[in-house]
Design a protein around this motif. Sequence first.
Motif, PDB file in Angstrom:
ATOM      1  N   ASN A   1       0.969  -1.498  -0.312  1.00 27.97           N
ATOM      2  CA  ASN A   1      -0.697  -0.499  -0.219  1.00 27.97           C
ATOM      3  C   ASN A   1       0.661   1.502  -0.176  1.00 27.97           C
ATOM      4  O   ASN A   1       0.478   1.948  -0.847  1.00 27.97           O
TER       5      ASN A   1
ATOM      6  N   GLN B   1       4.259   5.692  -5.304  1.00 22.77           N
ATOM      7  CA  GLN B   1       4.105   5.615  -7.066  1.00 22.77           C
ATOM      8  C   GLN B   1       2.887   7.069  -7.512  1.00 22.77           C
ATOM      9  O   GLN B   1       3.354   7.209  -8.192  1.00 22.77           O
ATOM     10  N   VAL B   2       2.081   6.922  -6.491  1.00 22.02           N
ATOM     11  CA  VAL B   2       1.422   7.934  -7.166  1.00 22.02           C
ATOM     12  C   VAL B   2       1.726   9.089  -6.948  1.00 22.02           C
ATOM     13  O   VAL B   2       1.148  10.563  -7.796  1.00 22.02           O
ATOM     14  N   ALA B   3       1.854   9.613  -5.920  1.00 23.75           N
ATOM     15  CA  ALA B   3       1.877  10.921  -5.687  1.00 23.75           C
ATOM     16  C   ALA B   3       3.684  11.624  -5.790  1.00 23.75           C
ATOM     17  O   ALA B   3       4.136  11.906  -5.958  1.00 23.75           O
ATOM     18  N   GLY B   4       4.696   9.817  -6.567  1.00 26.63           N
ATOM     19  CA  GLY B   4       5.197  10.949  -7.240  1.00 26.63           C
ATOM     20  C   GLY B   4       6.900  10.417  -6.736  1.00 26.63           C
ATOM     21  O   GLY B   4       7.726  11.931  -6.673  1.00 26.63           O
ATOM     22  N   TYR B   5       6.547   9.993  -5.759  1.00 29.01           N
ATOM     23  CA  TYR B   5       7.723  10.877  -4.630  1.00 29.01           C
ATOM     24  C   TYR B   5       9.466  10.427  -4.809  1.00 29.01           C
ATOM     25  O   TYR B   5       9.715   9.471  -5.628  1.00 29.01           O
TER      26      TYR B   5
ATOM     27  N   ARG C   1       9.089   7.552   1.197  1.00 30.38           N
ATOM     28  CA  ARG C   1      10.746   6.059  -0.037  1.00 30.38           C
ATOM     29  C   ARG C   1      11.627   6.339   0.862  1.00 30.38           C
ATOM     30  O   ARG C   1      12.428   5.264   0.476  1.00 30.38           O
TER      31      ARG C   1
ATOM     32  N   GLN D   1       2.429   1.583  -3.613  1.00 27.51           N
ATOM     33  CA  GLN D   1       1.344   2.428  -4.384  1.00 27.51           C
ATOM     34  C   GLN D   1       1.353   3.895  -3.829  1.00 27.51           C
ATOM     35  O   GLN D   1       1.618   4.498  -5.242  1.00 27.51           O
ATOM     36  N   ALA D   2       0.759   3.866  -2.963  1.00 30.26           N
ATOM     37  CA  ALA D   2       1.218   5.604  -2.261  1.00 30.26           C
ATOM     38  C   ALA D   2       2.377   6.507  -2.618  1.00 30.26           C
ATOM     39  O   ALA D   2       2.095   7.599  -3.430  1.00 30.26           O
TER      40      ALA D   2
ATOM     41  N   GLU E   1      13.164   7.742 -10.210  1.00 29.13           N
ATOM     42  CA  GLU E   1      11.964   6.794 -10.386  1.00 29.13           C
ATOM     43  C   GLU E   1      12.038   5.484  -9.271  1.00 29.13           C
ATOM     44  O   GLU E   1      13.080   5.701  -8.811  1.00 29.13           O
TER      45      GLU E   1
ATOM     46  N   GLU F   1      11.011  -0.427  -9.256  1.00 32.26           N
ATOM     47  CA  GLU F   1       9.875  -1.390  -8.711  1.00 32.26           C
ATOM     48  C   GLU F   1      10.126  -2.997  -8.385  1.00 32.26           C
ATOM     49  O   GLU F   1      11.096  -2.695  -7.983  1.00 32.26           O
TER      50      GLU F   1
END
Length: 473
Positions: A378, A384-388, A407, A381-382, A469, A472
């Motif tokens: 979780n 990645q969404v926030a693009g930290y 991160r 995913q958060a 980035e 993954e």
Amino acid sequence: MVAIVLLAVALAATACTGGGSGGDPDAVRYTPGAAGIGDSFYPTLGNGGYDVQHYRIDLRYNEEGRVGGGVFIDAVATQNLSGFNLDFAGWDISDLSVDQAAVPFTREGEELVVTGVEIPDGDPFTVVILYSGTPEPYPSAALPFPIGWLSGSQGEQFVAAEPDAAHSWFPCNDHPLDKATFTIMVGAPAGYGTAANGERVLEDDGGGSASQDAGTASEWEMRTPMTTYLATMVLGEGWEVVPDPASSEASGVTVRNFLPPDLVDDAPPGLERTGEMITTLAGAFGPYPFDRYGIAVVEGLGSALENQTLSIFDRQMVAAPFFEYVLVHELAHQWFGNSVSLADWSDIWLNEGFATYAEMLWTEHVDGDAAYREDVANRMQAAQVAGYGPPGTPSPDDLFGGSVYQRGGLVLAALRDEIGDDAFFTTLRTYADRFADANATTADFITVAEEASGDDLGTFFDTWLYGDEIPEG
Ligand code: ARG
Ligand code: ZN
């Protein structure tokens, strides 16, 4: 013959002074200590030329909201000093002495510049500074809100100084590279409770005093070295130090909290798990590094801060559904941040990433392996969404953002997957032990992880800490 003897004397003098004495072979050079300790983010924090051993802070708060008292600094020179700086912002200084002699000083911005001394390299010296004023919040370079000495909505007074506000309430060498032991004496009007870091060694409620305006006071010893930003005092009318015998028993650490009147007999739900949290984190990180723990609950801080042995929490945090996680987070900082401290503020992920990862370990402890995996997924995913962005390169005006915390925490989750549980927990314990009461860098942590795993982790840490980035999973 005479000429040869003179030459020998000159050579001996040169050897003693390092040769910098120009024409006069007998002169020993004394120079001022540097105005900064060399931090890459905050060049004026800390100072050079000496090493503080002990601070004694002795301050009294009065009904009018004024504070007065003094600070006694025991230090050792690390060069021949003709002068030195302390960091100090605000307040009125009424007296400043070095080894009991008044010396000249000036105030240049937030530098307190002491001159007119001659202290040989290696010699101990004591600085006494008496001062008073009305404490003011400090506009931190690292945060969008003021920190330092703050007033709560019930009139309570408290200090939350990370990263750069310790010198807004006492003169100091304000950088984690110069840790010292502390004695803190807190005075307040009669009827107040007072607290600070470490063990309470004296308590005086003023009841026995003949003096008309006798107030209360308590004295606290922090015998393990502490960085300046973790020093605190908290005081409030009717506040009490409340022992938690069950947590103390469970953990072997004396647990006591400092609570406002309405919480004294009604401790916030969740707080009773402190002992279990200490035991759980000690299982992962190695022995708890201090002999005391607990929290102070105030109104008006807006967040929480891991003050050494006495974390401070806003009441909103205590009432929130995620209170347990913040409790674990601040507790984890006692190992990572407080015992093992930063050498440079740019390495802040070593504090916040580790404390955030402790939250995931708490999930694992409470709800098991599957819940741990889900928590990590979780957060991934958060993130990645926030693009930290990369946690290894925060911005000096925003030390405490999602990149560093979330991160930063995921770096450790990924490291565990990369090297396996044995090497991972060996890494955490070795790092906590090797750098206890000292300072560490990101490179130090990577070295320990490579030792424990036998792997080359250069690429792993490069992409996780410095790559744009998020790798993954
Ligand atoms: N280190 C704190 C934490 O764990 C945040 C620090 C922000 N500074 C402050 N004075 N509130 O979460
Ligand atoms: Zn934190």
